[in-house]
Design a protein around this motif. Structure first.
Motif, PDB file in Angstrom:
ATOM      1  N   ARG A  26      -0.727   7.112   2.184  1.00 54.95           N
ATOM      2  CA  ARG A  26      -1.128   5.871   1.518  1.00 54.95           C
ATOM      3  C   ARG A  26      -0.720   4.665   2.364  1.00 54.95           C
ATOM      4  O   ARG A  26       0.411   4.559   2.820  1.00 54.95           O
ATOM      5  N   ASN A  27      -1.671   3.761   2.582  1.00 52.90           N
ATOM      6  CA  ASN A  27      -1.400   2.533   3.312  1.00 52.90           C
ATOM      7  C   ASN A  27      -2.082   1.350   2.624  1.00 52.90           C
ATOM      8  O   ASN A  27      -3.168   1.484   2.073  1.00 52.90           O
ATOM      9  N   GLU A  86      -6.159   5.762   0.834  1.00 48.39           N
ATOM     10  CA  GLU A  86      -5.419   7.019   0.689  1.00 48.39           C
ATOM     11  C   GLU A  86      -6.202   8.136   1.364  1.00 48.39           C
ATOM     12  O   GLU A  86      -7.413   8.261   1.177  1.00 48.39           O
ATOM     13  N   HIS A  89       3.431   6.348   6.422  1.00 51.19           N
ATOM     14  CA  HIS A  89       3.088   6.364   5.000  1.00 51.19           C
ATOM     15  C   HIS A  89       3.752   5.187   4.295  1.00 51.19           C
ATOM     16  O   HIS A  89       4.921   4.869   4.532  1.00 51.19           O
ATOM     17  N   ASN A  90       2.988   4.508   3.445  1.00 53.44           N
ATOM     18  CA  ASN A  90       3.442   3.345   2.675  1.00 53.44           C
ATOM     19  C   ASN A  90       3.716   2.113   3.528  1.00 53.44           C
ATOM     20  O   ASN A  90       4.171   1.093   3.009  1.00 53.44           O
TER      21      ASN A  90
END
Length: 283
Positions: free
Chosen positions: A276-277, A266, A111-112
């Protein structure tokens, strides 16, 4: 309970998320378990919950360098063509048994973290999915018993390099480019989600909804997937099953929509959370 894997002082650790706060569980286990996968292998989820309930959070979720929920799964099984709309848009036919391909750990990001667009292609596509993490291993698990073998659920983006995927009849290369599969942000333990609970899956690209489906629309249900896979291989704690993507993938739109550098994808599962990426070009 929401459980994460993350890096702290250049070492893998794991923790429990409570709002914006995180309890680092690894020190509390005092060597009994050093990773989330070990927690599952040693059947220590109940202990993790007890430790988290009696500990004080010392970390902030926003400050952490997250890892994929299970950074090194023994096996990652992905189910293809498992929603009617996706079967139709690909001009395929339903199959009596699940369509299965494999991912490797190096193809995943957290994530992220950034999903990587390789220089070999411009056809990077999103595929929002729900992942299940195996908690209790077994061979030839019945559909009736399958829910007891699930440790928890997470969001997954089965990012695909479409021209490499379709170059031959085997999908492996297009599904395993380095850092193309998002897995996170956390695992919600199975006790938080009822067996057969209907979950809604949504994919958004730059804030625009691209996919939406519910788990009652799966062609091969989660129990069916577990029973089928465990018939030919034992499922072990920490193994991951990525349960299928709905219709609406970028490659089948008119005109096609492929992800480019700077895009944000997302994956939301209503009972789980939002993965989320951002897309980054490989250099």
């Amino acid at each position: 309970m929401k459980l994460i894997s993350f890096n702290l002082n250049n070492e893998e650790t794991f923790g429990a998320v409570n709002g914006d706060d995180v309890i680092n569980l690894k020190p509390l286990f005092e060597g009994e378990a050093n990773t989330l996968k070990e927690v599952l292998e040693k059947d220590l989820l109940a202990k993790a919950e007890q430790l988290a309930a009696n500990a004080t959070a010392t970390l902030k979720f926003a400050d952490l360098e997250l890892l994929p929920v299970i950074p090194e799964p023994g096996k990652i099984f992905c189910i293809g063509l498992n929603y009617d709309e996706h079967v139709k848009e690909t001009n395929k036919e339903k199959t009596e048994s699940p369509v299965i391909f494999l991912r490797v750990a190096e193809s995943q990001v957290a994530h992220n973290d950034s999903i990587v667009l390789p220089p070999e292609s411009v056809k990077l596509d999103y595929e929002g999915e729900i992942a299940i993490v195996i908690g209790k291993g077994g061979r030839r698990i019945s559909e009736e018993d399958s829910w007891d073998h699930i440790a928890g659920y997470a969001c997954y983006n089965d990012g695909s390099i479409r021209d490499w995927q379709t170059a031959t009849s085997q999908w492996g290369p297009g599904k395993n480019f380095w850092k193309t599969g998002g897995f996170g942000p956390w695992m919600v333990t199975a006790d938080e989600i009822e067996a057969n609970q209907k979950m809604t899956l949504i994919t958004r690209l730059n804030g625009v909804e691209m996919q939406r489906a519910t788990t009652d629309m799966l062609i091969h249900s989660i129990p069916r997937q577990i029973a089928y896979i465990s018939s030919f291989l034992p499922l072990n704690p920490g193994d991951v099953i990525v349960t299928g993507t709905p219709g609406g993938v970028g490659a089948k739109r008119n005109p096609p929509v492929f992800m480019k550098e700077g895009d944000v994808v997302e994956i939301e599962v209503d009972a789980v959370g939002v993965l989320r990426n951002t897309i980054a070009a490989e250099v």
